[in-house]
Design a protein around this motif. Structure first.
Motif, PDB file in Angstrom:
ATOM      1  N   TRP A 238       0.891  -1.224   0.167  1.00  0.00           N
ATOM      2  CA  TRP A 238       0.038   0.081   0.024  1.00  0.00           C
ATOM      3  C   TRP A 238       0.988   1.240  -0.014  1.00  0.00           C
ATOM      4  CZ3 TRP A 238      -4.621  -0.550   3.827  1.00  0.00           C
ATOM      5  CH2 TRP A 238      -5.406  -1.713   3.411  1.00  0.00           C
ATOM      6  N   LEU A 239       1.864   1.227   0.881  1.00  0.00           N
ATOM      7  CA  LEU A 239       2.721   2.310   0.861  1.00  0.00           C
ATOM      8  C   LEU A 239       3.785   2.446  -0.342  1.00  0.00           C
ATOM      9  CD1 LEU A 239       4.202   4.642   2.518  1.00  0.00           C
ATOM     10  CD2 LEU A 239       5.772   2.957   3.145  1.00  0.00           C
ATOM     11  N   ALA A 240       3.903   1.565  -1.141  1.00  0.00           N
ATOM     12  CA  ALA A 240       4.786   1.312  -2.281  1.00  0.00           C
ATOM     13  C   ALA A 240       3.705   2.068  -3.445  1.00  0.00           C
ATOM     14  CB  ALA A 240       5.071  -0.017  -2.655  1.00  0.00           C
ATOM     15  N   ARG A 241       2.597   1.569  -3.485  1.00  0.00           N
ATOM     16  CA  ARG A 241       1.666   2.242  -4.372  1.00  0.00           C
ATOM     17  C   ARG A 241       1.357   3.671  -4.326  1.00  0.00           C
ATOM     18  NH1 ARG A 241      -3.627  -0.465  -3.779  1.00  0.00           N
ATOM     19  NH2 ARG A 241      -2.348  -2.350  -4.401  1.00  0.00           N
ATOM     20  N   TRP A 242       1.420   4.111  -2.976  1.00  0.00           N
ATOM     21  CA  TRP A 242       1.105   5.692  -2.720  1.00  0.00           C
ATOM     22  C   TRP A 242       2.439   6.292  -2.892  1.00  0.00           C
ATOM     23  CZ3 TRP A 242       3.492   9.240   0.551  1.00  0.00           C
ATOM     24  CH2 TRP A 242       3.125  10.399   0.435  1.00  0.00           C
ATOM     25  N   ILE A 243       3.738   5.732  -2.851  1.00  0.00           N
ATOM     26  CA  ILE A 243       4.780   6.645  -3.303  1.00  0.00           C
ATOM     27  C   ILE A 243       5.023   6.614  -4.735  1.00  0.00           C
ATOM     28  CG2 ILE A 243       7.129   6.240  -3.348  1.00  0.00           C
ATOM     29  CD1 ILE A 243       6.635   7.228  -0.583  1.00  0.00           C
ATOM     30  N   ALA A 244       4.654   5.627  -5.422  1.00  0.00           N
ATOM     31  CA  ALA A 244       4.540   5.612  -6.971  1.00  0.00           C
ATOM     32  C   ALA A 244       3.753   6.637  -7.521  1.00  0.00           C
ATOM     33  CB  ALA A 244       4.411   3.976  -7.453  1.00  0.00           C
ATOM     34  N   ASP A 245       2.416   6.643  -6.957  1.00  0.00           N
ATOM     35  CA  ASP A 245       1.581   7.378  -7.615  1.00  0.00           C
ATOM     36  C   ASP A 245       2.054   8.929  -7.170  1.00  0.00           C
ATOM     37  OD1 ASP A 245       0.016   5.402  -8.390  1.00  0.00           O
ATOM     38  OD2 ASP A 245      -1.250   5.647  -6.726  1.00  0.00           O
ATOM     39  N   THR A 246       2.561   9.094  -5.912  1.00  0.00           N
ATOM     40  CA  THR A 246       2.924  10.682  -5.711  1.00  0.00           C
ATOM     41  C   THR A 246       3.962  10.904  -6.469  1.00  0.00           C
ATOM     42  OG1 THR A 246       2.066  10.036  -3.339  1.00  0.00           O
ATOM     43  CG2 THR A 246       3.549  11.902  -3.573  1.00  0.00           C
ATOM     44  N   THR A 247       4.913  10.346  -6.957  1.00  0.00           N
ATOM     45  CA  THR A 247       6.124  10.843  -7.813  1.00  0.00           C
ATOM     46  C   THR A 247       5.978  10.458  -8.985  1.00  0.00           C
ATOM     47  OG1 THR A 247       7.255   8.703  -7.502  1.00  0.00           O
ATOM     48  CG2 THR A 247       7.745  10.175  -5.689  1.00  0.00           C
ATOM     49  N   ASP A 248       4.930  10.259  -9.650  1.00  0.00           N
ATOM     50  CA  ASP A 248       4.548   9.736 -10.958  1.00  0.00           C
ATOM     51  C   ASP A 248       5.585   8.581 -11.484  1.00  0.00           C
ATOM     52  OD1 ASP A 248       3.074  10.541 -13.297  1.00  0.00           O
ATOM     53  OD2 ASP A 248       4.442  11.674 -14.173  1.00  0.00           O
ATOM     54  N   GLN A 249       5.643   7.663 -10.712  1.00  0.00           N
ATOM     55  CA  GLN A 249       6.355   6.669 -11.120  1.00  0.00           C
ATOM     56  C   GLN A 249       8.061   6.772 -11.080  1.00  0.00           C
ATOM     57  OE1 GLN A 249       4.791   3.590 -11.604  1.00  0.00           O
ATOM     58  NE2 GLN A 249       2.981   4.717 -10.984  1.00  0.00           N
ATOM     59  N   ARG A 250       8.396   7.876 -10.638  1.00  0.00           N
ATOM     60  CA  ARG A 250       9.981   8.107 -10.497  1.00  0.00           C
ATOM     61  C   ARG A 250      10.482   7.405  -9.553  1.00  0.00           C
ATOM     62  NH1 ARG A 250       7.553  11.166 -14.481  1.00  0.00           N
ATOM     63  NH2 ARG A 250       9.043  12.045 -15.820  1.00  0.00           N
ATOM     64  N   LEU A 251       9.976   7.294  -8.213  1.00  0.00           N
ATOM     65  CA  LEU A 251      10.537   6.572  -7.224  1.00  0.00           C
ATOM     66  C   LEU A 251       9.729   5.447  -6.723  1.00  0.00           C
ATOM     67  CD1 LEU A 251      12.504   6.220  -4.930  1.00  0.00           C
ATOM     68  CD2 LEU A 251      11.155   7.700  -3.534  1.00  0.00           C
ATOM     69  N   LEU A 252      10.217   4.150  -6.789  1.00  0.00           N
ATOM     70  CA  LEU A 252       9.338   3.023  -6.813  1.00  0.00           C
ATOM     71  C   LEU A 252      10.062   2.063  -5.658  1.00  0.00           C
ATOM     72  CD1 LEU A 252       9.199   1.831 -10.560  1.00  0.00           C
ATOM     73  CD2 LEU A 252       7.749   3.174  -9.229  1.00  0.00           C
ATOM     74  N   LEU A 253       9.059   1.535  -4.958  1.00  0.00           N
ATOM     75  CA  LEU A 253       9.438   0.617  -3.885  1.00  0.00           C
ATOM     76  C   LEU A 253       9.159  -0.896  -4.288  1.00  0.00           C
ATOM     77  CD1 LEU A 253       8.502   2.655  -0.652  1.00  0.00           C
ATOM     78  CD2 LEU A 253      10.704   2.561  -1.554  1.00  0.00           C
ATOM     79  N   THR A 254      10.028  -1.594  -4.714  1.00  0.00           N
ATOM     80  CA  THR A 254       9.676  -2.832  -5.370  1.00  0.00           C
ATOM     81  C   THR A 254       9.979  -3.921  -4.296  1.00  0.00           C
ATOM     82  OG1 THR A 254      11.846  -3.190  -6.206  1.00  0.00           O
ATOM     83  CG2 THR A 254      10.315  -1.970  -7.825  1.00  0.00           C
ATOM     84  N   ASP A 255       9.261  -5.128  -4.540  1.00  0.00           N
ATOM     85  CA  ASP A 255       9.405  -6.127  -3.672  1.00  0.00           C
ATOM     86  C   ASP A 255       9.099  -5.890  -2.202  1.00  0.00           C
ATOM     87  OD1 ASP A 255       9.978  -8.812  -3.082  1.00  0.00           O
ATOM     88  OD2 ASP A 255      12.141  -8.557  -2.740  1.00  0.00           O
ATOM     89  N   ALA A 256       8.013  -5.182  -1.918  1.00  0.00           N
ATOM     90  CA  ALA A 256       7.645  -4.543  -0.626  1.00  0.00           C
ATOM     91  C   ALA A 256       7.384  -5.725   0.018  1.00  0.00           C
ATOM     92  CB  ALA A 256       6.625  -3.600  -0.767  1.00  0.00           C
ATOM     93  N   ARG A 257       7.772  -5.715   1.307  1.00  0.00           N
ATOM     94  CA  ARG A 257       7.662  -7.011   2.305  1.00  0.00           C
ATOM     95  C   ARG A 257       7.105  -6.174   3.563  1.00  0.00           C
ATOM     96  NH1 ARG A 257      12.933 -10.298   1.451  1.00  0.00           N
ATOM     97  NH2 ARG A 257      12.945 -10.710  -0.932  1.00  0.00           N
ATOM     98  N   GLY A 258       6.415  -6.963   4.464  1.00  0.00           N
ATOM     99  CA  GLY A 258       5.975  -6.514   5.805  1.00  0.00           C
ATOM    100  C   GLY A 258       4.702  -6.035   5.798  1.00  0.00           C
ATOM    101  N   THR A 259       4.622  -4.973   6.650  1.00  0.00           N
ATOM    102  CA  THR A 259       3.114  -3.913   6.633  1.00  0.00           C
ATOM    103  C   THR A 259       3.445  -2.551   6.497  1.00  0.00           C
ATOM    104  OG1 THR A 259       3.365  -3.456   9.166  1.00  0.00           O
ATOM    105  CG2 THR A 259       2.827  -5.671   8.528  1.00  0.00           C
ATOM    106  N   LEU A 260       2.390  -1.778   6.600  1.00  0.00           N
ATOM    107  CA  LEU A 260       2.571  -0.488   6.222  1.00  0.00           C
ATOM    108  C   LEU A 260       3.387   0.422   7.172  1.00  0.00           C
ATOM    109  CD1 LEU A 260       1.374   2.432   4.877  1.00  0.00           C
ATOM    110  CD2 LEU A 260      -0.550   1.994   6.360  1.00  0.00           C
ATOM    111  N   TRP A 261       3.432  -0.343   8.279  1.00  0.00           N
ATOM    112  CA  TRP A 261       3.836   0.384   9.642  1.00  0.00           C
ATOM    113  C   TRP A 261       5.565  -0.180   9.753  1.00  0.00           C
ATOM    114  CZ3 TRP A 261       0.825   3.839  10.531  1.00  0.00           C
ATOM    115  CH2 TRP A 261      -0.300   3.793  10.240  1.00  0.00           C
ATOM    116  N   SER A 262       5.876  -1.267   9.301  1.00  0.00           N
ATOM    117  CA  SER A 262       7.322  -1.929   9.492  1.00  0.00           C
ATOM    118  C   SER A 262       7.576  -2.733   8.354  1.00  0.00           C
ATOM    119  CB  SER A 262       7.181  -2.588  10.825  1.00  0.00           C
ATOM    120  OG  SER A 262       8.464  -3.215  11.137  1.00  0.00           O
ATOM    121  N   GLY A 263       8.377  -2.218   7.373  1.00  0.00           N
ATOM    122  CA  GLY A 263       8.376  -3.070   6.272  1.00  0.00           C
ATOM    123  C   GLY A 263       9.776  -2.948   5.506  1.00  0.00           C
TER     124      GLY A 263
END
Length: 283
Positions: A46-71
């Motif tokens: 969920w955090l990775a998707r928000w970061i991608a949308d906010t930065t217009d796909q310039r900054l991506l968090l790939t292979d995200a693991r864990g939770t929104l609060w600790s990952g």
């Protein structure tokens, strides 16, 4: 006997009324309890998707693991929607989000990355409906350092320049605030590009440079940018304005005496030529 019978029939009426009044509160408590439990287990993507949308796909968090609060995730720079350019940092970026010490209305984001962050980077987050604010602790501090080649993921012109060297970011009282969708920056950030080289130049080192981004947070005018040269045969200078998604920058590039021939191709790529100068223009 009549008085006793009336007393006994009145108690169940009061008990039934109490139960009718209590069950909506019990249902609401169960609902919000389930909602909090679901939020606590919100997935990291969920955090990775928000970061991608906010930065217009310039900054991506790939292979995200864990939770929104600790990952954790792999930090990637991309060229935007539809781009095939991408450059990943080594190792994984780890984060944790919790309540800021002594501030029940603020959150603290902690970032750790073995390759690029010294120790733990702490950011304060003040969430809101129409206003959000992210800030670093007061005082000048090192934010992180990255290989300059990571910028190639942003696409042109970095994918053609194929830079070598390092980038280091400093901050001094830096905060970024959004008010009804408009960005405001306060404080100062300094991006140092140290020992830069390029595959398009025969020179081992082009030079070292500093880009200063500053703002007073007083209005939607955006942040000011100033670029200058610390040392090196390729001289860069310029200034501009950054307001939300809009960046406007004007500057120039020039070779030191004796380095013109080795930097001529690179100058042609950087901007329109005007004699010995290459005019830099963005936006």
């Amino acid at each position: 006997m009549q008085r006793l019978r009336l007393t006994r029939t009145a108690r169940p009426v009061r008990d039934a009324t109490g139960r009718r009044r209590a069950w909506p509160w019990a249902l609401a408590g169960a609902f919000f309890g389930a909602l909090l439990a679901a939020a606590a287990q919100a997935p990291a993507h969920w955090l990775a998707r928000w970061i991608a949308d906010t930065t217009d796909q310039r900054l991506l968090l790939t292979d995200a693991r864990g939770t929104l609060w600790s990952g954790s995730a792999v930090a990637v720079l991309g060229g935007g929607p539809g781009s095939r350019d991408a450059s990943a940092l080594p190792g994984r970026l780890h984060w944790s989000i919790g309540r800021a010490p002594g501030q029940w209305r603020q959150l603290e984001l902690q970032l750790r990355h073995a390759c690029c962050i010294d120790g733990t980077l702490r950011l304060r987050i003040e969430p809101g409906i129409d206003r959000q604010r992210v800030s670093l602790p007061p005082g000048r501090q090192a934010v992180g350092h990255w290989p300059a080649g990571w910028l190639s993921g942003l696409g042109a012109p970095f994918n053609t320049l194929r830079l070598g060297g390092a980038a280091r970011l400093w901050a001094d009282g830096l905060s970024v605030e959004t008010v009804q969708g408009r960005w405001r920056l306060a404080g100062r950030a300094e991006l140092e590009l140290l020992g830069l080289s390029s595959a398009l130049s025969a020179l081992d080192t082009l030079g070292s440079y500093r880009l200063v981004i500053s703002g007073d947070g007083s209005g939607p005018g955006g942040a000011r940018l100033v670029l200058d040269t610390l040392q090196g045969p390729l001289r860069l200078a310029g200034s501009g304005q950054w307001a939300g998604p809009t960046l406007r920058f004007r500057g120039q590039a020039q070779a030191d005496a004796g380095s013109e021939a080795m930097l001529n191709n690179l100058l042609n790529l950087l901007g329109q030529r005007q004699g010995a100068l290459a005019l830099l223009a963005i936006g």
